[in-house]
Scaffold this motif. Sequence first.
Motif, PDB file in Angstrom:
ATOM      1  N   ASN A 449       4.296  15.104 -45.365  1.00  0.00           N
ATOM      2  CA  ASN A 449       5.327  15.071 -46.414  1.00  0.00           C
ATOM      3  C   ASN A 449       4.930  14.220 -47.610  1.00  0.00           C
ATOM      4  O   ASN A 449       5.774  13.767 -48.377  1.00  0.00           O
ATOM      5  CB  ASN A 449       6.663  14.583 -45.851  1.00  0.00           C
ATOM      6  N   GLY A 450       3.617  13.978 -47.767  1.00  0.00           N
ATOM      7  CA  GLY A 450       3.142  13.223 -48.915  1.00  0.00           C
ATOM      8  C   GLY A 450       3.420  11.744 -48.858  1.00  0.00           C
ATOM      9  O   GLY A 450       3.150  11.024 -49.816  1.00  0.00           O
ATOM     10  N   THR A 451       3.913  11.263 -47.736  1.00  0.00           N
ATOM     11  CA  THR A 451       4.275   9.845 -47.648  1.00  0.00           C
ATOM     12  C   THR A 451       3.205   8.998 -46.978  1.00  0.00           C
ATOM     13  O   THR A 451       3.294   7.767 -47.001  1.00  0.00           O
ATOM     14  CB  THR A 451       5.592   9.676 -46.868  1.00  0.00           C
ATOM     15  N   LYS A 484       3.797  19.125 -53.969  1.00  0.00           N
ATOM     16  CA  LYS A 484       2.732  18.166 -54.212  1.00  0.00           C
ATOM     17  C   LYS A 484       1.397  18.734 -53.734  1.00  0.00           C
ATOM     18  O   LYS A 484       1.351  19.572 -52.838  1.00  0.00           O
ATOM     19  CB  LYS A 484       3.041  16.840 -53.514  1.00  0.00           C
ATOM     20  N   TYR A 485       0.307  18.225 -54.334  1.00  0.00           N
ATOM     21  CA  TYR A 485      -1.015  18.777 -54.075  1.00  0.00           C
ATOM     22  C   TYR A 485      -1.850  17.854 -53.184  1.00  0.00           C
ATOM     23  O   TYR A 485      -1.761  16.616 -53.276  1.00  0.00           O
ATOM     24  CB  TYR A 485      -1.765  19.004 -55.393  1.00  0.00           C
ATOM     25  N   VAL A 486      -2.679  18.491 -52.356  1.00  0.00           N
ATOM     26  CA  VAL A 486      -3.618  17.756 -51.523  1.00  0.00           C
ATOM     27  C   VAL A 486      -4.710  17.154 -52.409  1.00  0.00           C
ATOM     28  O   VAL A 486      -5.250  17.820 -53.287  1.00  0.00           O
ATOM     29  CB  VAL A 486      -4.248  18.687 -50.462  1.00  0.00           C
ATOM     30  N   SER A 487      -5.041  15.886 -52.153  1.00  0.00           N
ATOM     31  CA  SER A 487      -6.069  15.193 -52.924  1.00  0.00           C
ATOM     32  C   SER A 487      -7.184  14.728 -52.001  1.00  0.00           C
ATOM     33  O   SER A 487      -6.924  14.194 -50.915  1.00  0.00           O
ATOM     34  CB  SER A 487      -5.475  13.974 -53.650  1.00  0.00           C
ATOM     35  N   THR A 496      -4.697  12.698 -48.995  1.00  0.00           N
ATOM     36  CA  THR A 496      -3.239  12.675 -49.067  1.00  0.00           C
ATOM     37  C   THR A 496      -2.724  13.985 -49.636  1.00  0.00           C
ATOM     38  O   THR A 496      -3.496  14.825 -50.108  1.00  0.00           O
ATOM     39  CB  THR A 496      -2.762  11.518 -49.965  1.00  0.00           C
ATOM     40  N   CYS A 497      -1.431  14.144 -49.633  1.00  0.00           N
ATOM     41  CA  CYS A 497      -0.788  15.290 -50.283  1.00  0.00           C
ATOM     42  C   CYS A 497       0.360  14.750 -51.123  1.00  0.00           C
ATOM     43  O   CYS A 497       1.537  14.962 -50.838  1.00  0.00           O
ATOM     44  CB  CYS A 497      -0.274  16.277 -49.234  1.00  0.00           C
ATOM     45  N   ASN A 498      -0.008  14.040 -52.194  1.00  0.00           N
ATOM     46  CA  ASN A 498       1.007  13.339 -52.987  1.00  0.00           C
ATOM     47  C   ASN A 498       0.817  13.451 -54.491  1.00  0.00           C
ATOM     48  O   ASN A 498       1.436  12.706 -55.254  1.00  0.00           O
ATOM     49  CB  ASN A 498       1.055  11.864 -52.581  1.00  0.00           C
ATOM     50  N   ARG A 499      -0.051  14.387 -54.926  1.00  0.00           N
ATOM     51  CA  ARG A 499      -0.293  14.506 -56.359  1.00  0.00           C
ATOM     52  C   ARG A 499       0.653  15.522 -56.986  1.00  0.00           C
ATOM     53  O   ARG A 499       0.917  16.572 -56.402  1.00  0.00           O
ATOM     54  CB  ARG A 499      -1.735  14.921 -56.637  1.00  0.00           C
TER      55      ARG A 499
END
Length: 554
Positions: A449-451, A484-487, A496-499
Amino acid sequence: MKKVLFLLFAFVCALISACKKDAAINNQNSAANVPVKRANASPPGDVVGKVVVGYQGWFAAVGDGSPINQWWHWAPNWGATPSASNNGIKSWPDVRDYTTTFQTGWANLNNGSQARLFSSYTTQTVNKQFEWMQQNNIDCAALQRFNPTGGEGPVRDAITAKVRDAAQTYGRKFYIMYDVTNWTNMQSEIKTDWTNKMSAYTSSTAYAKQNGKPVVCIWGFGFNDPGRPFSAAACLDVINWFKAQGCYVIGGVPREWRTGVGGSRAGYINVYHAFNMLSPWLIGAVGNVGDADNIYNQHMISDQADCNANGIDYQPCVLPGDLQLHQRAHGDLMWRMFYNAVRVGAQSIYISMFDEYNEGNQIAKTAESSAFIPAGSNFVTLDEDGTPCSSDYYLRLTGDGGRMLKGQIALTATRPTQPIVGGGGTGNPPIGQTITLKSANNLYVCSENGTQAMNANRTAVGGWEQFAITSAGSGKVALQNSGKYVSSENGTQAITCNRTAVGPWEQFDWINNGDGTISLRGSNGRYVSSEGGTQAMTCNRTTIGSTEKFRVNQ
């Protein structure tokens, strides 16, 4: 009497039918302008039936540990750092696969990365380039060797040893290709160099053999220019000397070698016929598909016939085209040349060249879009005509050309190689679709969940385990979950997945492994790893192993 007349009539009818059939076949061949393929002058070996790439190996950098310790071939002023005002190349290489690179004076790339270049002296560079050959089924490399008695000699000697080791490691073949340009004392010094240095390499399992003999190429005999003023007698002496040493000798010759006009000196036909294989040079003569067909009709058909008549193997050049001059047509030019070489019946194919970034006709990995060239520069990238091409496209195209030469795929004028990697068990990147990724531990990749950092540890699919695939341009993809996008985090920490937007770290190459799995490569040239589901995922692997493979929608 009637019976005799009947039999005579039947015979005449059969004869007429056979003649018509032969005429139809002849007309068909004439219409297609395809000569009858004759038996090879030599059986298949390490060169006959194979694709060979010209390998310069002539780039160095300050601080690379080489004897030259200069920016060799990257810049006109080797003592100064390459920059916009000191530039010696036409195409910018894609250096993401190299672990050792060197900072230049160019502005950062448009994706924010430093503008760094490789050195051919570093073992990692040579190994990586031969690994590319292995990955793309490129058979053999012709290592260029210019006058070794000058200041460049020590670095060329060292690179020869590195090429041997890389060829052995990656199951490729190599041979020495002497370029006699501007070599004043060539006639004696080339023999000394072979006797004292290069002949020792023929004991390597990787050194190319043809007809049981070590292969040597001499490039430049017969060219009608001041840099190669050698007499026919001197040339014949050198060729016959190498043959007396037990070598199979290839000649890199002018395209007008048969006629003795234009770029060829007159009176050299006996020199050309002394070679075991002839490889006419085509750089500067082919810039589009029409040029390629003109060369086929005006030179190649008669070249092959002459070689067949004299027991000589024929190795025409195939080139990708000068990228900076917009000649490539996303592979159509190069494929036409492959097609012409195979349909004429060539015994081998020579690629001009593997790593010639100076002239822009390299097949090695090249900047695929403006994101991968220095800001403010005018380097042309592989997507210049609006068709995105992955940086390894011309390596893959060469591999397919080799398959056509070997009869592994049918002769076809239609290029089978796609500019972006796709097909196989996973198909093309599923742009616009939502997918799941299952790692080698049989668990699903989770966005968390990007967290927090991503993991590959879920036993079932929920919202966090689904990713929308979008195009990031230039053949790359971005993975999105919950907006949000995977980085890749540039490989320096867990992914992460928070971009909220797509930048360089959010772009990935979608790689088909050919075994029903895919891998994802970040803009740092490293691969995404599941870490076996035991810790947070990363993007720091240099090779693809089981933990870097994922199954889609399973």
